[in-house]
Motif scaffolding. Structure first.
Motif, mmCIF file in Angstrom:
data_model
loop_
_atom_site.group_PDB
_atom_site.id
_atom_site.type_symbol
_atom_site.label_atom_id
_atom_site.label_comp_id
_atom_site.label_asym_id
_atom_site.label_seq_id
_atom_site.Cartn_x
_atom_site.Cartn_y
_atom_site.Cartn_z
ATOM 1 N N VAL A 35 0.827 -1.204 0.000
ATOM 2 C CA VAL A 35 0.000 0.000 0.000
ATOM 3 C C VAL A 35 0.867 1.261 0.000
ATOM 4 O O VAL A 35 0.490 2.289 -0.562
ATOM 5 N N SER A 36 2.054 1.179 0.601
ATOM 6 C CA SER A 36 2.923 2.351 0.753
ATOM 7 C C SER A 36 3.814 2.605 -0.455
ATOM 8 O O SER A 36 4.410 3.690 -0.565
ATOM 9 N N ARG A 37 3.933 1.646 -1.346
ATOM 10 C CA ARG A 37 4.946 1.720 -2.403
ATOM 11 C C ARG A 37 4.846 2.997 -3.233
ATOM 12 O O ARG A 37 5.842 3.694 -3.469
ATOM 13 N N GLU A 38 3.662 3.345 -3.672
ATOM 14 C CA GLU A 38 3.496 4.536 -4.516
ATOM 15 C C GLU A 38 3.855 5.808 -3.749
ATOM 16 O O GLU A 38 4.524 6.693 -4.281
ATOM 17 N N ALA A 39 3.444 5.897 -2.478
ATOM 18 C CA ALA A 39 3.740 7.085 -1.679
ATOM 19 C C ALA A 39 5.242 7.213 -1.423
ATOM 20 O O ALA A 39 5.784 8.327 -1.432
ATOM 21 N N LEU A 40 5.924 6.096 -1.193
ATOM 22 C CA LEU A 40 7.371 6.131 -0.985
ATOM 23 C C LEU A 40 8.090 6.610 -2.245
ATOM 24 O O LEU A 40 9.004 7.445 -2.181
ATOM 25 N N ASP A 41 7.690 6.071 -3.385
ATOM 26 C CA ASP A 41 8.299 6.489 -4.655
ATOM 27 C C ASP A 41 8.090 7.981 -4.900
ATOM 28 O O ASP A 41 9.011 8.682 -5.328
ATOM 29 N N MET A 42 6.876 8.463 -4.634
ATOM 30 C CA MET A 42 6.576 9.865 -4.845
ATOM 31 C C MET A 42 7.383 10.747 -3.906
ATOM 32 O O MET A 42 7.925 11.781 -4.314
ATOM 33 N N LEU A 43 7.499 10.347 -2.645
ATOM 34 C CA LEU A 43 8.259 11.128 -1.674
ATOM 35 C C LEU A 43 9.726 11.205 -2.081
ATOM 36 O O LEU A 43 10.350 12.272 -1.986
ATOM 37 N N GLN A 44 10.277 10.095 -2.528
ATOM 38 C CA GLN A 44 11.674 10.112 -2.963
ATOM 39 C C GLN A 44 11.850 11.003 -4.183
ATOM 40 O O GLN A 44 12.805 11.779 -4.284
ATOM 41 N N VAL B 286 14.384 7.240 1.279
ATOM 42 C CA VAL B 286 13.099 7.090 1.954
ATOM 43 C C VAL B 286 12.931 5.628 2.352
ATOM 44 O O VAL B 286 13.241 4.727 1.564
ATOM 45 N N PHE B 287 12.461 5.390 3.580
ATOM 46 C CA PHE B 287 12.235 4.007 3.977
ATOM 47 C C PHE B 287 11.001 3.867 4.860
ATOM 48 O O PHE B 287 10.526 4.832 5.466
ATOM 49 N N LEU B 288 10.493 2.630 4.892
ATOM 50 C CA LEU B 288 9.291 2.296 5.647
ATOM 51 C C LEU B 288 9.662 1.300 6.736
ATOM 52 O O LEU B 288 10.401 0.345 6.488
ATOM 53 N N ALA C 69 11.076 -1.709 3.685
ATOM 54 C CA ALA C 69 11.123 -1.246 2.292
ATOM 55 C C ALA C 69 11.907 0.052 2.242
ATOM 56 O O ALA C 69 11.903 0.826 3.216
ATOM 57 N N LYS C 70 12.580 0.303 1.141
ATOM 58 C CA LYS C 70 13.306 1.562 0.996
ATOM 59 C C LYS C 70 13.389 1.952 -0.467
ATOM 60 O O LYS C 70 13.277 1.114 -1.365
ATOM 61 N N VAL C 71 13.570 3.258 -0.691
ATOM 62 C CA VAL C 71 13.806 3.799 -2.031
ATOM 63 C C VAL C 71 15.062 4.637 -1.925
ATOM 64 O O VAL C 71 15.120 5.596 -1.152
ATOM 65 N N ASP C 72 16.089 4.267 -2.667
ATOM 66 C CA ASP C 72 17.383 4.934 -2.544
ATOM 67 C C ASP C 72 17.331 6.387 -2.987
ATOM 68 O O ASP C 72 16.523 6.769 -3.844
ATOM 69 N N ALA C 73 18.229 7.185 -2.395
ATOM 70 C CA ALA C 73 18.315 8.602 -2.717
ATOM 71 C C ALA C 73 18.823 8.808 -4.134
ATOM 72 O O ALA C 73 19.465 7.930 -4.722
#
Length: 272
Positions: free
Chosen positions: A91-100, A107-109, A121-125
């Motif tokens: 559920v968080s994947r899209e919001a994490l990608d957008m925030l990054q 960004v990480f959860l 989960a994380k999205v690299d800088a």
């Protein structure tokens, strides 16, 4: 061709019927059939046939005295089952990608594990961050912004075993962290400035579930020169917005979420 037409009619029938369910979903109480039909934009005679089927299935119930209709027990069971099946990481994947994408930060959860807040989960800088952040890493409670989010929202009985196992922290740091918890709850944000790794800062926000309980936390991390830790700054607003978006997808009650972004202590950047 005949089979295709029958399938299409059946789908249309479900769509029409669920117009009535959506009316009941948005109602503040039970409604008479005439009002339900009016709001669903269909004849009362047609609405009655659907309602009779929904009552039999348990999706709808009818008050035997007032004859008004409301959602039934099976509707509650369906809602609870849907909430149980929600995967917070998915559920968080899209919001994490957008925030990054909006901040360029790492960004990480996290969710609460048996050893504390664990990254799932994380999205690299956009630019390489020279600090170890990996899925499965457990964050400390008092030094990390993420940890203090859980300190602010988890029951102490649920975290005592983690506090006991953590390495002792400076008494002053621990006291300041404890004193910041009320402000974290007001802001629904926590901040960290060089408290784990020198030269790095982070902003973390709680994610709430359908019961209004903390389900996860979203955190943005970066070099001090790259992250604005002003509680009213754009980065803080974006982290908060990401948490709110995920909370809503998890069915969080609206009154749990902070809507007013005016900071209770506008010049306080370090106490939380």
């Amino acid at each position: 061709m005949t089979a295709k037409i029958r399938t299409q009619r059946r789908i249309q029938s479900i769509d029409v019927g669920f117009r009535l369910i959506r009316v009941l979903e948005g109602a503040s109480g039970k409604l008479p059939l005439s009002k339900i039909a009016e709001l669903a934009d269909m004849p009362a005679s047609k609405a009655h046939l659907y309602m009779a089927s929904f009552v039999q299935a348990g999706l709808v119930e009818q008050d035997p005295v007032t004859m008004r209709y409301g959602l039934g027990r099976y509707a509650l069971q369906l809602g609870a089952a849907a909430m149980r099946q929600l995967d917070v990481a998915q559920v968080s994947r899209e919001a994490l990608d957008m925030l990054q994408s909006e901040t360029g930060l790492l960004v990480f959860l996290t969710v609460w594990g048996n050893r504390g807040p664990v990254i799932i989960a994380k999205v690299d800088a956009t630019v390489e961050v020279l600090v170890s952040v990996r899925v499965g890493h457990v964050l400390p409670l008092y030094q990390a912004a993420t940890g203090r989010v859980y300190l602010a929202y988890k029951a102490r009985s649920a975290i005592q075993h983690v506090e006991t196992r953590e390495r002792p922290v400076d008494a002053t740091l621990k006291q300041r962290a404890e004193e910041s918890l009320a402000l974290i709850r007001q802001r629904q944000l926590a901040f960290s400035d060089s408290q784990i790794n020198a030269g790095f800062a982070s902003i973390s926000a709680p994610i709430f579930d359908y019961a209004g309980e903390i389900a996860a936390a979203v955190t943005a991390l970066g070099m001090k020169n790259d992250i604005d830790i002003d509680p009213q700054g754009r980065t803080a607003q974006r982290v908060h917005a990401a948490a709110v978006e995920v909370s809503r997808k998890l069915g969080c009650p609206p009154d749990v979420l902070r809507e007013d972004f005016a900071d209770p202590i506008s010049n306080d950047r370090k106490s939380a």
